[in-house]
Write a protein that holds these residues in place. Structure first.
Motif, PDB file in Angstrom:
ATOM      1  N   SER A 242      81.863  16.234  39.475  1.00  0.00           N
ATOM      2  CA  SER A 242      80.820  17.199  39.847  1.00  0.00           C
ATOM      3  C   SER A 242      80.459  18.113  38.681  1.00  0.00           C
ATOM      4  O   SER A 242      79.286  18.466  38.501  1.00  0.00           O
ATOM      5  N   MET A 243      81.443  18.511  37.885  1.00  0.00           N
ATOM      6  CA  MET A 243      81.160  19.377  36.744  1.00  0.00           C
ATOM      7  C   MET A 243      80.237  18.689  35.745  1.00  0.00           C
ATOM      8  O   MET A 243      79.406  19.351  35.091  1.00  0.00           O
ATOM      9  N   ALA A 244      80.328  17.383  35.642  1.00  0.00           N
ATOM     10  CA  ALA A 244      79.517  16.642  34.663  1.00  0.00           C
ATOM     11  C   ALA A 244      78.101  16.352  35.169  1.00  0.00           C
ATOM     12  O   ALA A 244      77.204  16.048  34.375  1.00  0.00           O
ATOM     13  N   GLU A 245      77.903  16.465  36.468  1.00  0.00           N
ATOM     14  CA  GLU A 245      76.597  16.102  37.046  1.00  0.00           C
ATOM     15  C   GLU A 245      75.522  17.141  36.730  1.00  0.00           C
ATOM     16  O   GLU A 245      75.770  18.349  36.756  1.00  0.00           O
ATOM     17  N   LYS A 246      74.313  16.659  36.453  1.00  0.00           N
ATOM     18  CA  LYS A 246      73.143  17.526  36.270  1.00  0.00           C
ATOM     19  C   LYS A 246      72.037  17.029  37.194  1.00  0.00           C
ATOM     20  O   LYS A 246      71.250  16.157  36.836  1.00  0.00           O
ATOM     21  N   PRO A 247      71.977  17.581  38.402  1.00  0.00           N
ATOM     22  CA  PRO A 247      71.029  17.088  39.416  1.00  0.00           C
ATOM     23  C   PRO A 247      69.564  17.252  38.994  1.00  0.00           C
ATOM     24  O   PRO A 247      69.218  18.151  38.217  1.00  0.00           O
ATOM     25  N   ILE A 248      68.723  16.376  39.534  1.00  0.00           N
ATOM     26  CA  ILE A 248      67.277  16.494  39.344  1.00  0.00           C
ATOM     27  C   ILE A 248      66.744  17.526  40.338  1.00  0.00           C
ATOM     28  O   ILE A 248      67.046  17.457  41.533  1.00  0.00           O
ATOM     29  N   VAL A 249      65.980  18.467  39.839  1.00  0.00           N
ATOM     30  CA  VAL A 249      65.408  19.522  40.679  1.00  0.00           C
ATOM     31  C   VAL A 249      63.891  19.399  40.656  1.00  0.00           C
ATOM     32  O   VAL A 249      63.295  19.163  39.597  1.00  0.00           O
ATOM     33  N   TYR A 250      63.259  19.546  41.824  1.00  0.00           N
ATOM     34  CA  TYR A 250      61.810  19.409  41.939  1.00  0.00           C
ATOM     35  C   TYR A 250      61.162  20.776  42.144  1.00  0.00           C
ATOM     36  O   TYR A 250      61.689  21.625  42.853  1.00  0.00           O
ATOM     37  N   ASN A 251      60.039  20.944  41.508  1.00  0.00           N
ATOM     38  CA  ASN A 251      59.296  22.208  41.607  1.00  0.00           C
ATOM     39  C   ASN A 251      58.044  21.980  42.452  1.00  0.00           C
ATOM     40  O   ASN A 251      56.919  22.069  41.983  1.00  0.00           O
ATOM     41  N   ASP A 252      58.237  21.656  43.732  1.00  0.00           N
ATOM     42  CA  ASP A 252      57.139  21.316  44.630  1.00  0.00           C
ATOM     43  C   ASP A 252      56.475  22.582  45.188  1.00  0.00           C
ATOM     44  O   ASP A 252      57.092  23.637  45.272  1.00  0.00           O
TER      45      ASP A 252
END
Length: 644
Positions: A242-252
């Motif tokens: 989890s520390m290594a993950e960089k989730p995709i975030v949407y600016n909808d």
């Protein structure tokens, strides 16, 4: 007993009574706030879906929120929240005295308010029922109410209310809203890192908004993961992954409104529902977003063609506009509704709100009345000029109608007259059949506010594109008109469903309607609607043009789909030379159906001839007939006959 001791005892008694009275007063006051939390009912956004359950738009007022029951919230998300906000939540009675003492010591050391020590229960109370003022009185109220609430609600109920009420930044209220908004995921699809990012937001929603400060949001989420690891709630592998993950975030956008003209019309039709934008309704439309996109594209295609023909007219671009309506002929379902070429420039819905003269689009209705009165397709009427005299307020006036071209054809058949949209022949037909009969027919087909004079022959009255779509079903649906339906059903937050059921009107027999449908096919194949042809698909339709090319219509249909296209200027001035119904809207109609065939190659392609329709060739020309509308025979006719 010394005087000092008596004074001290007296002071303590008075102080005690004062404190008891003060606390009692506060307790009395907080009882009034209890209902706000126990009977919590927040505003919930309404959602609009197309016929394939694709999101069209979200409707809301001040707070954009979707509600999630406790059962919908993943246990891991609850753990992440408690790790960072209130580790002993399931153990304390609503107030954590240890946390309050720690916060007081920290605040004294920092000589400022640095930490509050509030439990999740207290935070819920502060957000829902109390102000955010940092006063001793409010803090005492908060603690008293927390103790009371914990005796009424379960811990799960408190968490459910907290996670649904809390603001998560970016306009998102509630954990479900934030999950869908930031990650386009339902909560059960979230990764642990995404959950950590979400539960980090309530402390400083604007600062930790991942669409604005992604790195700070990740850092705060890592603190949550570190805390979960220290508590033993996740193992080393989960922590490292989890520390290594960089989730995709949407600016909808919040509304996600992909069909604004449609959404505006939905709100207009449902204006009687007082809590429409906060009652959590789900509205299911008959609109198909694929059809909607094609209609928008086709309307803009025709718009650009008009502008290209008038490059020197610099004002045309600002004033020219249009509308496009698509129906499913057999059901009346509205598949597409476009009220203008650019909603951002003008939100006025020309498809439903604009009333424009219909011009020659009226003629099919007149000819339908004619065949229903007993005339056949080959009945001949004179295409000759006439002058009509009349008086207005005692003043003598003349009306001298003309054909679009200056030529006169003498006697022509009904088929030829409608195919070529001859004005003079049509006026003579109205007089021959009888004005009163023709006038009653126009009203029966659904038009209103129709002037009672011969100008109805040329479509002098007005209608909106949606009204035209409704009334033109007498042809596209073979005599049966179904009131157009934008919505299929609406579901309230409790799951109750109400369906929209249209009214159906059988206005003529299918065989009689088909006599006009046949001519309307000829309008496209050999008449004024040639530019509306579609390769590989039978279509029928009628052009409509008003004086000086102010309005241009094309009303047409395939065997299953009807489309109405209109162009004009918003100030009701002429569009320019040659912008007739056959030039301006017909290509947009063709464009739409050509693209539609690519989208739906299985679309019905040929019209079906109803029972009771005969087919006869007279002097090399084919005519259809019924028992109500027989053909006129001539001595020089040669014929072959098929009766269906």
């Amino acid at each position: 007993m010394s005087n000092f001791f008596r004074i001290f005892v007296t002071f303590c008694i008075i102080a005690g009574i004062t404190i008891i009275f003060f606390v009692s007063q506060l307790y009395s006051e907080v009882r009034d706030d209890t209902d706000k939390i126990v009977h919590y009912k927040p505003p919930i956004a309404t959602q609009i879906f197309d016929k394939k359950n694709r999101l069209v738009a979200n409707l809301f007022e001040e707070e954009f929120r979707f509600y999630a029951s406790f059962e919908e919230i993943p246990p891991r998300l609850i753990e992440a929240l408690l790790a960072i906000e209130d580790t002993l939540f399931f153990e304390h009675p609503g107030v954590n005295l240890d946390a309050i003492v720690r916060a007081m010591i920290k605040n004294i050391k920092n000589a400022r308010y640095a930490e509050g020590g509030s439990t999740i229960t207290q935070q819920l109370i502060k957000n829902v029922a109390l102000t955010r003022d940092k006063t001793i009185e409010r803090k005492i109220k908060e603690m008293l109410l927390a103790l009371q609430i914990e005796t009424i609600l379960s811990k799960e109920e408190i968490l459910e209310r907290y996670l649904n009420h809390t603001y998560f930044g970016h306009g998102f209220y509630g954990i479900k809203t934030a999950s869908i908004g930031y990650f386009r995921k339902d909560m059960d699809e979230l990764s642990l890192k995404e959950m950590a990012m979400l539960v980090s937001l309530p402390r400083a929603p604007s600062f930790y908004d991942p669409t604005k400060n992604y790195d700070f949001s990740l850092g705060r989420a890592n603190n949550v993961l570190q805390r979960m690891y220290e508590l033993g709630w996740i193992d080393k592998d989960e922590y490292d992954l989890s520390m290594a993950e960089k989730p995709i975030v949407y600016n909808d956008t919040l509304t996600k409104n992909v069909a604004p003209y449609v959404v505006d019309e939905v709100q207009r039709q449902l204006s009687g529902i007082s809590d429409l934008k906060k009652g959590g309704y789900k509205i299911y439309l008959n609109i198909d977003l694929d059809y909607q996109a094609l209609a928008e594209e086709a309307l803009y295609f025709g718009y650009e063609q008009i502008l290209a023909r008038h490059k020197k007219d610099e004002t045309l671009q600002d004033k020219l506009n249009g509308a496009f309506v698509v129906l499913e002929s057999g059901t009346g379902n509205i598949l597409a509704l476009v009220g203008g070429v650019d909603y951002k420039k003008s939100n006025f819905n020309r498809a439903t709100q604009s009333k424009r003269q219909i011009g020659s689009s009226v003629k099919p209705y007149l000819y339908l009345t004619a065949v229903n009165s007993g005339l056949g397709q080959n009945y001949e009427i004179p295409d000759i000029a006439r002058t009509y005299e009349y008086r207005v307020n005692g003043e003598r006036k003349k009306w001298q109608p003309k054909n679009y071209t200056s030529s006169l054809k003498g006697f022509v058949t009904l088929r030829e007259s409608l195919t070529k949209s001859l004005n003079l022949a049509t006026i003579n037909l109205v007089e021959e059949v009888g004005f009163d009969r023709m006038y009653s027919g126009i009203l029966n087909y659904g038009f209103s506010n129709v002037p009672k004079d011969l100008t109805i022959s040329l479509g002098s009255f007005v209608a909106s594109p949606l009204e035209m779509a409704r009334n033109f079903m007498v042809f596209s649906n073979y005599g049966v008109v179904i009131d157009p339906q934008l919505m299929n059903k609406i579901e309230d937050i409790n799951g109750n469903v109400a369906y929209f059921k249209p009214d159906t009107h059988e206005l003529t027999e299918s065989k009689q309607s088909y006599l006009i449908v046949d001519i309307l096919q000829n309008v496209i194949n050999n008449g004024s609607g040639r530019r509306a042809k579609v390769e590989g698909l039978e279509v029928a339709g009628k052009t409509g043009t008003t004086n000086d090319n102010v309005d241009a219509w094309f009303c047409g249909f395939s065997p299953s789909i009807e489309a109405i296209v209109w162009y004009g200027k918003d100030d009701n001035t002429p569009m320019g030379y040659s912008e007739t119904g056959g030039v301006a809207p017909a290509p947009a109609f063709s464009y739409f159906f050509t693209k539609l065939l690519e989208l739906e190659p299985g679309l019905p392609r040929k019209f079906k001839k109803p029972e009771g329709v005969g087919d006869k060739v007279i002097n090399g020309e084919r005519f259809l007939y019924t028992d109500r509308s027989p053909l006129k025979y001539k001595e020089r006719e040669t014929s072959s006959e098929i009766l269906f």
